[in-house]
Design a protein around this motif. Structure first.
Motif, PDB file in Angstrom:
ATOM      1  N   ALA A   6       0.843  -1.200   0.000  1.00 53.06           N
ATOM      2  CA  ALA A   6       0.000   0.000   0.000  1.00 53.06           C
ATOM      3  C   ALA A   6       0.876   1.248   0.000  1.00 53.06           C
ATOM      4  O   ALA A   6       1.952   1.267   0.605  1.00 53.06           O
ATOM      5  N   ILE A   7       0.392   2.288  -0.650  1.00 52.01           N
ATOM      6  CA  ILE A   7       1.191   3.506  -0.787  1.00 52.01           C
ATOM      7  C   ILE A   7       1.399   4.208   0.559  1.00 52.01           C
ATOM      8  O   ILE A   7       2.407   4.882   0.768  1.00 52.01           O
ATOM      9  N   GLU A   8       0.493   4.031   1.502  1.00 54.91           N
ATOM     10  CA  GLU A   8       0.614   4.668   2.809  1.00 54.91           C
ATOM     11  C   GLU A   8       1.500   3.879   3.777  1.00 54.91           C
ATOM     12  O   GLU A   8       1.751   4.319   4.897  1.00 54.91           O
ATOM     13  N   ALA A   9       1.969   2.717   3.374  1.00 55.15           N
ATOM     14  CA  ALA A   9       2.720   1.838   4.277  1.00 55.15           C
ATOM     15  C   ALA A   9       4.000   2.498   4.763  1.00 55.15           C
ATOM     16  O   ALA A   9       4.715   3.138   4.016  1.00 55.15           O
ATOM     17  N   VAL A  10       4.258   2.327   6.067  1.00 54.62           N
ATOM     18  CA  VAL A  10       5.469   2.832   6.693  1.00 54.62           C
ATOM     19  C   VAL A  10       6.482   1.690   6.799  1.00 54.62           C
ATOM     20  O   VAL A  10       7.681   1.901   6.757  1.00 54.62           O
ATOM     21  N   ARG A  11       5.961   0.470   6.922  1.00 50.80           N
ATOM     22  CA  ARG A  11       6.788  -0.733   7.031  1.00 50.80           C
ATOM     23  C   ARG A  11       6.242  -1.765   6.054  1.00 50.80           C
ATOM     24  O   ARG A  11       5.039  -1.901   5.897  1.00 50.80           O
ATOM     25  N   CYS A  12       7.124  -2.462   5.381  1.00 46.80           N
ATOM     26  CA  CYS A  12       6.726  -3.490   4.415  1.00 46.80           C
ATOM     27  C   CYS A  12       6.138  -4.690   5.163  1.00 46.80           C
ATOM     28  O   CYS A  12       6.777  -5.221   6.076  1.00 46.80           O
ATOM     29  N   PRO A  13       4.943  -5.132   4.822  1.00 53.20           N
ATOM     30  CA  PRO A  13       4.355  -6.286   5.518  1.00 53.20           C
ATOM     31  C   PRO A  13       5.027  -7.618   5.147  1.00 53.20           C
ATOM     32  O   PRO A  13       4.869  -8.603   5.852  1.00 53.20           O
ATOM     33  N   HIS A  14       5.803  -7.636   4.085  1.00 51.86           N
ATOM     34  CA  HIS A  14       6.450  -8.877   3.646  1.00 51.86           C
ATOM     35  C   HIS A  14       7.830  -9.060   4.275  1.00 51.86           C
ATOM     36  O   HIS A  14       8.125 -10.105   4.829  1.00 51.86           O
ATOM     37  N   CYS A  15       8.679  -8.016   4.185  1.00 52.43           N
ATOM     38  CA  CYS A  15      10.043  -8.152   4.715  1.00 52.43           C
ATOM     39  C   CYS A  15      10.232  -7.368   6.014  1.00 52.43           C
ATOM     40  O   CYS A  15      11.297  -7.411   6.607  1.00 52.43           O
ATOM     41  N   THR A  16       9.236  -6.668   6.460  1.00 54.10           N
ATOM     42  CA  THR A  16       9.194  -5.845   7.681  1.00 54.10           C
ATOM     43  C   THR A  16      10.234  -4.724   7.701  1.00 54.10           C
ATOM     44  O   THR A  16      10.559  -4.186   8.755  1.00 54.10           O
ATOM     45  N   SER A  17      10.736  -4.325   6.548  1.00 49.27           N
ATOM     46  CA  SER A  17      11.698  -3.218   6.487  1.00 49.27           C
ATOM     47  C   SER A  17      10.972  -1.896   6.674  1.00 49.27           C
ATOM     48  O   SER A  17       9.844  -1.716   6.227  1.00 49.27           O
TER      49      SER A  17
END
Length: 150
Positions: A129-140
């Protein structure tokens, strides 16, 4: 000296811009168009309307007072000016309406690009998602949104 030279360059850029040149052409054509409308009104419409009203508008006057040089209201000239204005406005309206109709047929409407709701994680290349602060896949933690989350 550099400041003055910059001003001159800026003025040249302004003067040679398309809309300034279009405006100048419009003023020149408008002056010629005004002469045509005045002639149409004075030489054609006013005499025709004079047949129905029994008088020419330009001769309509009202003398205020008496004496050697009383003030005179030439309201016939005003009526002529109003008719000139209405004719000019009508013709310009019809021209613009025609130009808009023709241009609407020939000019393709630009498609508005859709706003993206997703972006790619710079670390694992997953779509998130464009609003994401942290990647849900790699948690970066995403760099461009770090400041927003703090």
């Amino acid at each position: 000296m550099k400041k003055g030279k910059g001003f001159i360059e800026e003025f040249k850029k302004f003067i040679t811009r398309g809309n300034v040149m279009d405006m100048a052409v419009g003023v020149i054509v408008g002056g010629a168009f005004t002469a045509i409308v005045n002639s149409l009104n004075q030489d054609i419409l006013t005499p025709i309307l004079g047949i129905f009203g029994g008088t020419d508008f330009s001769n309509l006057k009202l003398t205020l007072g008496s004496g050697e040089n009383p003030p005179v209201l030439c309201y016939g000239n005003f009526i002529t000016a109003v008719i000139n204005f209405l004719i000019t406005a009508l013709v310009i309206f019809l021209l613009i309406k025609g130009i808009n109709a023709v241009s609407a047929r020939f000019i393709k409407k630009e498609e508005v690009p859709e706003t993206s709701t997703t972006k790619t994680c710079p670390y694992c290349r997953s779509v998130i998602a464009i609003e994401a602060v942290r990647c849900p896949h790699c948690t970066s933690m995403l760099e461009e949104n770090k400041e927003k989350s703090l």
